[in-house]
Design a protein around this motif. Sequence first.
Motif, PDB file in Angstrom:
ATOM      1  N   GLY A 172     -25.980 -27.615  -5.363  1.00 20.65           N
ATOM      2  CA  GLY A 172     -25.344 -26.647  -4.267  1.00 20.65           C
ATOM      3  C   GLY A 172     -25.229 -25.225  -4.303  1.00 20.65           C
ATOM      4  O   GLY A 172     -25.086 -24.464  -3.383  1.00 20.65           O
ATOM      5  N   GLY A 173     -25.851 -24.753  -5.437  1.00 22.48           N
ATOM      6  CA  GLY A 173     -26.097 -23.480  -5.664  1.00 22.48           C
ATOM      7  C   GLY A 173     -27.174 -22.782  -4.748  1.00 22.48           C
ATOM      8  O   GLY A 173     -28.256 -23.505  -4.828  1.00 22.48           O
ATOM      9  N   GLU A 174     -26.712 -21.604  -4.361  1.00 21.54           N
ATOM     10  CA  GLU A 174     -27.922 -20.777  -3.779  1.00 21.54           C
ATOM     11  C   GLU A 174     -27.616 -19.407  -3.456  1.00 21.54           C
ATOM     12  O   GLU A 174     -26.406 -19.062  -4.123  1.00 21.54           O
ATOM     13  N   LEU A 175     -28.302 -18.652  -2.821  1.00 24.10           N
ATOM     14  CA  LEU A 175     -28.097 -17.268  -2.331  1.00 24.10           C
ATOM     15  C   LEU A 175     -27.090 -17.159  -1.270  1.00 24.10           C
ATOM     16  O   LEU A 175     -27.492 -17.922  -0.251  1.00 24.10           O
ATOM     17  N   VAL A 176     -26.002 -16.662  -1.268  1.00 21.71           N
ATOM     18  CA  VAL A 176     -25.045 -16.446  -0.214  1.00 21.71           C
ATOM     19  C   VAL A 176     -24.516 -14.895   0.113  1.00 21.71           C
ATOM     20  O   VAL A 176     -24.604 -14.355  -0.966  1.00 21.71           O
ATOM     21  N   GLN A 177     -24.311 -14.256   1.199  1.00 19.76           N
ATOM     22  CA  GLN A 177     -23.791 -13.361   1.249  1.00 19.76           C
ATOM     23  C   GLN A 177     -22.337 -13.104   0.995  1.00 19.76           C
ATOM     24  O   GLN A 177     -21.462 -14.167   1.052  1.00 19.76           O
ATOM     25  N   PRO A 178     -21.717 -11.668   0.523  1.00 20.22           N
ATOM     26  CA  PRO A 178     -20.437 -11.620   0.178  1.00 20.22           C
ATOM     27  C   PRO A 178     -19.651 -12.022   1.442  1.00 20.22           C
ATOM     28  O   PRO A 178     -19.980 -11.934   2.803  1.00 20.22           O
ATOM     29  N   GLY A 179     -18.483 -13.081   1.307  1.00 17.73           N
ATOM     30  CA  GLY A 179     -17.768 -13.443   2.154  1.00 17.73           C
ATOM     31  C   GLY A 179     -18.011 -14.780   2.748  1.00 17.73           C
ATOM     32  O   GLY A 179     -17.367 -15.396   3.398  1.00 17.73           O
ATOM     33  N   GLY A 180     -19.147 -15.219   2.156  1.00 21.06           N
ATOM     34  CA  GLY A 180     -19.607 -16.453   2.402  1.00 21.06           C
ATOM     35  C   GLY A 180     -19.111 -17.627   1.748  1.00 21.06           C
ATOM     36  O   GLY A 180     -18.065 -17.633   0.929  1.00 21.06           O
ATOM     37  N   SER A 181     -19.734 -18.727   2.207  1.00 28.36           N
ATOM     38  CA  SER A 181     -18.953 -19.953   1.392  1.00 28.36           C
ATOM     39  C   SER A 181     -20.093 -21.119   0.885  1.00 28.36           C
ATOM     40  O   SER A 181     -21.240 -21.075   1.488  1.00 28.36           O
ATOM     41  N   LEU A 182     -19.759 -21.787  -0.198  1.00 32.26           N
ATOM     42  CA  LEU A 182     -20.747 -22.664  -0.643  1.00 32.26           C
ATOM     43  C   LEU A 182     -19.930 -23.792  -1.161  1.00 32.26           C
ATOM     44  O   LEU A 182     -18.583 -23.713  -1.550  1.00 32.26           O
ATOM     45  N   GLY A 229     -23.231 -30.512 -17.559  1.00 33.58           N
ATOM     46  CA  GLY A 229     -24.362 -30.501 -16.693  1.00 33.58           C
ATOM     47  C   GLY A 229     -25.048 -29.276 -17.032  1.00 33.58           C
ATOM     48  O   GLY A 229     -25.211 -28.721 -17.873  1.00 33.58           O
ATOM     49  N   GLN A 230     -26.271 -29.422 -16.199  1.00 31.24           N
ATOM     50  CA  GLN A 230     -27.406 -28.430 -16.631  1.00 31.24           C
ATOM     51  C   GLN A 230     -27.031 -27.093 -15.874  1.00 31.24           C
ATOM     52  O   GLN A 230     -27.812 -26.008 -16.176  1.00 31.24           O
ATOM     53  N   GLY A 231     -26.334 -26.982 -15.002  1.00 33.91           N
ATOM     54  CA  GLY A 231     -25.999 -25.741 -14.285  1.00 33.91           C
ATOM     55  C   GLY A 231     -26.586 -25.684 -13.016  1.00 33.91           C
ATOM     56  O   GLY A 231     -27.842 -26.184 -12.795  1.00 33.91           O
ATOM     57  N   THR A 232     -26.020 -24.686 -12.034  1.00 33.34           N
ATOM     58  CA  THR A 232     -26.671 -24.490 -10.797  1.00 33.34           C
ATOM     59  C   THR A 232     -26.395 -23.021 -10.440  1.00 33.34           C
ATOM     60  O   THR A 232     -25.266 -22.596 -10.725  1.00 33.34           O
ATOM     61  N   GLN A 233     -27.413 -22.282 -10.019  1.00 36.66           N
ATOM     62  CA  GLN A 233     -27.328 -20.689  -9.979  1.00 36.66           C
ATOM     63  C   GLN A 233     -26.329 -20.728  -8.585  1.00 36.66           C
ATOM     64  O   GLN A 233     -26.956 -20.827  -7.608  1.00 36.66           O
ATOM     65  N   VAL A 234     -25.535 -19.650  -8.808  1.00 33.34           N
ATOM     66  CA  VAL A 234     -24.949 -19.096  -7.565  1.00 33.34           C
ATOM     67  C   VAL A 234     -24.944 -17.586  -7.478  1.00 33.34           C
ATOM     68  O   VAL A 234     -24.828 -17.142  -8.430  1.00 33.34           O
ATOM     69  N   THR A 235     -25.619 -17.076  -6.277  1.00 35.13           N
ATOM     70  CA  THR A 235     -25.790 -15.654  -6.216  1.00 35.13           C
ATOM     71  C   THR A 235     -25.178 -15.236  -4.936  1.00 35.13           C
ATOM     72  O   THR A 235     -25.494 -15.681  -3.912  1.00 35.13           O
ATOM     73  N   VAL A 236     -24.333 -14.025  -5.270  1.00 36.04           N
ATOM     74  CA  VAL A 236     -23.503 -13.649  -4.015  1.00 36.04           C
ATOM     75  C   VAL A 236     -24.112 -12.112  -3.804  1.00 36.04           C
ATOM     76  O   VAL A 236     -23.877 -11.325  -4.859  1.00 36.04           O
TER      77      VAL A 236
END
Length: 119
Positions: free
Chosen positions: A8-18, A110-117
């Motif tokens: 579920g991790g991904e690039l998202v803009q500030p104010g967004g949701s994941l 777990g192995q981790g998932t990257q979240v970038t805001v």
Amino acid sequence: QVQLVESGGELVQPGGSLRLECAASGRTFSTAIMGWFRHAPGKERKFVANIIWSGGRTLYADSVKGRFTISRDSAKNTVYLQMNSLKPEDTAVYYCAAGASLGGGYNYWGQGTQVTVSS
């Protein structure tokens, strides 16, 4: 042994949701507590939230209270982290963890998932 796989991790803009997901497999009947942690570059790994598998009691870090929600689906052996109103400082690798007993720490990761805001 318990295996944990985050997604579920991904690039998202500030104010967004994941929404992050952590699927558990193996000896899941031995799981007492599951949690989310995050590790940002140059910083120590930090606690984000946890949930007691039986009963569903939750705990959050002050930095995410009111924005993040942890939940679980016992039938699917999956724990979720709904993240709203994301900020750049939420950028990190997010890890799922499971513990076999309350107060005994986390035995499996777990192995981790990257979240970038970022905009």
